[in-house]
Design a protein around this motif. Structure first.
Motif, PDB file in Angstrom:
ATOM      1  N   GLN A   1       0.811  -1.211   0.000  1.00  0.00           N
ATOM      2  CA  GLN A   1       0.000   0.000   0.000  1.00  0.00           C
ATOM      3  C   GLN A   1       0.850   1.271   0.000  1.00  0.00           C
ATOM      4  O   GLN A   1       0.530   2.239  -0.703  1.00  0.00           O
ATOM      5  CB  GLN A   1      -0.909  -0.005   1.228  1.00  0.00           C
ATOM      6  CG  GLN A   1      -1.743   1.262   1.413  1.00  0.00           C
ATOM      7  CD  GLN A   1      -2.609   1.186   2.654  1.00  0.00           C
ATOM      8  OE1 GLN A   1      -3.235   0.159   2.932  1.00  0.00           O
ATOM      9  NE2 GLN A   1      -2.645   2.265   3.417  1.00  0.00           N
ATOM     10  N   ASP A   2       1.933   1.278   0.775  1.00  0.00           N
ATOM     11  CA  ASP A   2       2.683   2.519   1.014  1.00  0.00           C
ATOM     12  C   ASP A   2       3.952   2.657   0.185  1.00  0.00           C
ATOM     13  O   ASP A   2       4.390   3.780  -0.084  1.00  0.00           O
ATOM     14  CB  ASP A   2       3.058   2.623   2.495  1.00  0.00           C
ATOM     15  CG  ASP A   2       1.849   2.809   3.382  1.00  0.00           C
ATOM     16  OD1 ASP A   2       0.733   2.981   2.835  1.00  0.00           O
ATOM     17  OD2 ASP A   2       1.998   2.786   4.620  1.00  0.00           O
ATOM     18  N   ARG A   3       4.576   1.535  -0.200  1.00  0.00           N
ATOM     19  CA  ARG A   3       5.879   1.613  -0.844  1.00  0.00           C
ATOM     20  C   ARG A   3       5.901   2.473  -2.112  1.00  0.00           C
ATOM     21  O   ARG A   3       6.820   3.289  -2.284  1.00  0.00           O
ATOM     22  CB  ARG A   3       6.423   0.215  -1.172  1.00  0.00           C
ATOM     23  CG  ARG A   3       7.873   0.267  -1.680  1.00  0.00           C
ATOM     24  CD  ARG A   3       8.324  -1.033  -2.312  1.00  0.00           C
ATOM     25  NE  ARG A   3       8.250  -2.141  -1.397  1.00  0.00           N
ATOM     26  CZ  ARG A   3       7.450  -3.183  -1.538  1.00  0.00           C
ATOM     27  NH1 ARG A   3       6.635  -3.243  -2.587  1.00  0.00           N
ATOM     28  NH2 ARG A   3       7.444  -4.164  -0.684  1.00  0.00           N
ATOM     29  N   PRO A   4       4.921   2.336  -3.019  1.00  0.00           N
ATOM     30  CA  PRO A   4       4.986   3.151  -4.246  1.00  0.00           C
ATOM     31  C   PRO A   4       5.032   4.657  -3.971  1.00  0.00           C
ATOM     32  O   PRO A   4       5.736   5.391  -4.663  1.00  0.00           O
ATOM     33  CB  PRO A   4       3.700   2.764  -4.988  1.00  0.00           C
ATOM     34  CG  PRO A   4       3.368   1.406  -4.476  1.00  0.00           C
ATOM     35  CD  PRO A   4       3.767   1.403  -3.046  1.00  0.00           C
ATOM     36  N   TRP A   5       4.310   5.086  -2.948  1.00  0.00           N
ATOM     37  CA  TRP A   5       4.293   6.514  -2.631  1.00  0.00           C
ATOM     38  C   TRP A   5       5.593   6.957  -1.976  1.00  0.00           C
ATOM     39  O   TRP A   5       6.077   8.069  -2.232  1.00  0.00           O
ATOM     40  CB  TRP A   5       3.110   6.811  -1.705  1.00  0.00           C
ATOM     41  CG  TRP A   5       1.797   6.494  -2.348  1.00  0.00           C
ATOM     42  CD1 TRP A   5       1.066   5.355  -2.239  1.00  0.00           C
ATOM     43  CD2 TRP A   5       1.093   7.335  -3.269  1.00  0.00           C
ATOM     44  NE1 TRP A   5      -0.067   5.426  -3.008  1.00  0.00           N
ATOM     45  CE2 TRP A   5      -0.078   6.630  -3.649  1.00  0.00           C
ATOM     46  CE3 TRP A   5       1.315   8.609  -3.791  1.00  0.00           C
ATOM     47  CZ2 TRP A   5      -1.012   7.153  -4.529  1.00  0.00           C
ATOM     48  CZ3 TRP A   5       0.390   9.137  -4.670  1.00  0.00           C
ATOM     49  CH2 TRP A   5      -0.758   8.415  -5.029  1.00  0.00           C
ATOM     50  N   LEU A   6       6.175   6.085  -1.154  1.00  0.00           N
ATOM     51  CA  LEU A   6       7.455   6.416  -0.538  1.00  0.00           C
ATOM     52  C   LEU A   6       8.570   6.454  -1.574  1.00  0.00           C
ATOM     53  O   LEU A   6       9.397   7.374  -1.583  1.00  0.00           O
ATOM     54  CB  LEU A   6       7.787   5.383   0.550  1.00  0.00           C
ATOM     55  CG  LEU A   6       6.864   5.373   1.772  1.00  0.00           C
ATOM     56  CD1 LEU A   6       7.140   4.151   2.633  1.00  0.00           C
ATOM     57  CD2 LEU A   6       7.026   6.644   2.585  1.00  0.00           C
ATOM     58  N   GLU A   7       8.590   5.457  -2.449  1.00  0.00           N
ATOM     59  CA  GLU A   7       9.645   5.397  -3.459  1.00  0.00           C
ATOM     60  C   GLU A   7       9.546   6.546  -4.458  1.00  0.00           C
ATOM     61  O   GLU A   7      10.563   6.961  -5.020  1.00  0.00           O
ATOM     62  CB  GLU A   7       9.580   4.056  -4.184  1.00  0.00           C
ATOM     63  CG  GLU A   7       9.998   2.887  -3.301  1.00  0.00           C
ATOM     64  CD  GLU A   7       9.921   1.557  -4.007  1.00  0.00           C
ATOM     65  OE1 GLU A   7       9.302   1.502  -5.111  1.00  0.00           O
ATOM     66  OE2 GLU A   7      10.471   0.563  -3.484  1.00  0.00           O
TER      67      GLU A   7
END
Length: 257
Positions: A98-104
């Protein structure tokens, strides 16, 4: 960065963690890294976190909510510690997805890992390292400790000191010296230090310690350790040099095996 470690012996478990989190040299904070999910009398469950703080906090919160809401499964209903490790890994994967794409997208490192240690009725004490991908390994009689975070500075004393037959009090002392060695060499690891000792088949935690910055005991063990290491160094025999009258002979010995 942080440093957490778990030690397992035939006598039980020791889990320890620092509390420092940094996002650069100008932003250093203190956050709890050691969490207790035990159900006294039935199971002891301890979880340490390292890596991206937002993701590890989300995992911890999710585990706590599942217990509160009596969700199935949760860490109190699973029958083995291996199942708990797999469950924690699955929660980690869900949050990562859920969160990794936005963090990366903003070049923020989403990597994190966990240490899970404890004992459930009907099993021996166990210790797991859960990786960023949600998979895991467990400690063995031959490999009695697992680490996450800034591991390299605190590893030598563990390698030289611990065995599966090490008494728990000595394992706890070794854990504190391992963390102190790491703090000495890396500013990203620091107090408060939390340490828990759990005796095998007790299914309750009776020994806890929190050492804050400037704690007299923490200062004492650091001073003693530095004194003993220096004394051991001074007592080591001098290097037994090979002496050469002729410089050309010395060069030949250096470059020819």
């Amino acid at each position: 960065m942080t440093y957490c470690l778990g030690i397992i012996t035939r006598f039980g478990l020791v889990i320890a963690a620092d509390s420092r989190t940094n996002a650069g040299v100008d932003y250093i904070s203190t956050y709890q890294k050691l969490f207790d999910f035990s159900s006294p009398g039935e199971r002891v469950l301890l979880l340490c976190t390292s890596g991206n703080l937002s993701i590890t906090q989300a995992v911890i919160t999710w585990l706590q909510k599942d217990i509160k809401n009596q969700a199935e499964p949760n860490v109190h209903t699973l029958s083995t510690l291996e199942e708990v490790a797999r469950y924690v890994g699955s929660k980690l994967r869900q949050i990562q997805e859920q969160d990794r794409p936005w963090l990366e997208r903003d070049r923020i490192d989403a990597q994190c890992s966990f240490l899970l240690g404890g004992q459930i009725q009907g099993e021996a004490p166990q210790l797991y390292r859960i990786y960023n991908q949600g998979n895991y390994i467990h400690a063995t009689k031959e490999t009695t400790f697992l680490q996450i975070g800034e591991t390299k500075y605190g590893k030598p004393i563990l390698d030289r000191t611990l065995t599966f037959d090490t008494p728990l009090n000595e394992a706890a002392k070794c854990a504190l010296l391992s963390i102190d060695s790491t703090m000495k060499s890396n500013i990203s690891v620091g107090p408060p230090i939390n340490i828990v000792m759990c005796e095998a088949d007790s299914f309750v935690i009776r020994h806890r310690l929190r050492l804050r910055l400037g704690d007299p005991y923490l200062a004492k063990i650091r001073k003693l350790w530095e004194t003993y290491v220096k004394k051991a160094f001074e007592d080591m025999p001098d290097v037994e040099w090979e002496y050469y009258e002729d410089e050309s002979e010395a060069k030949e010995d250096i470059f020819i095996d």
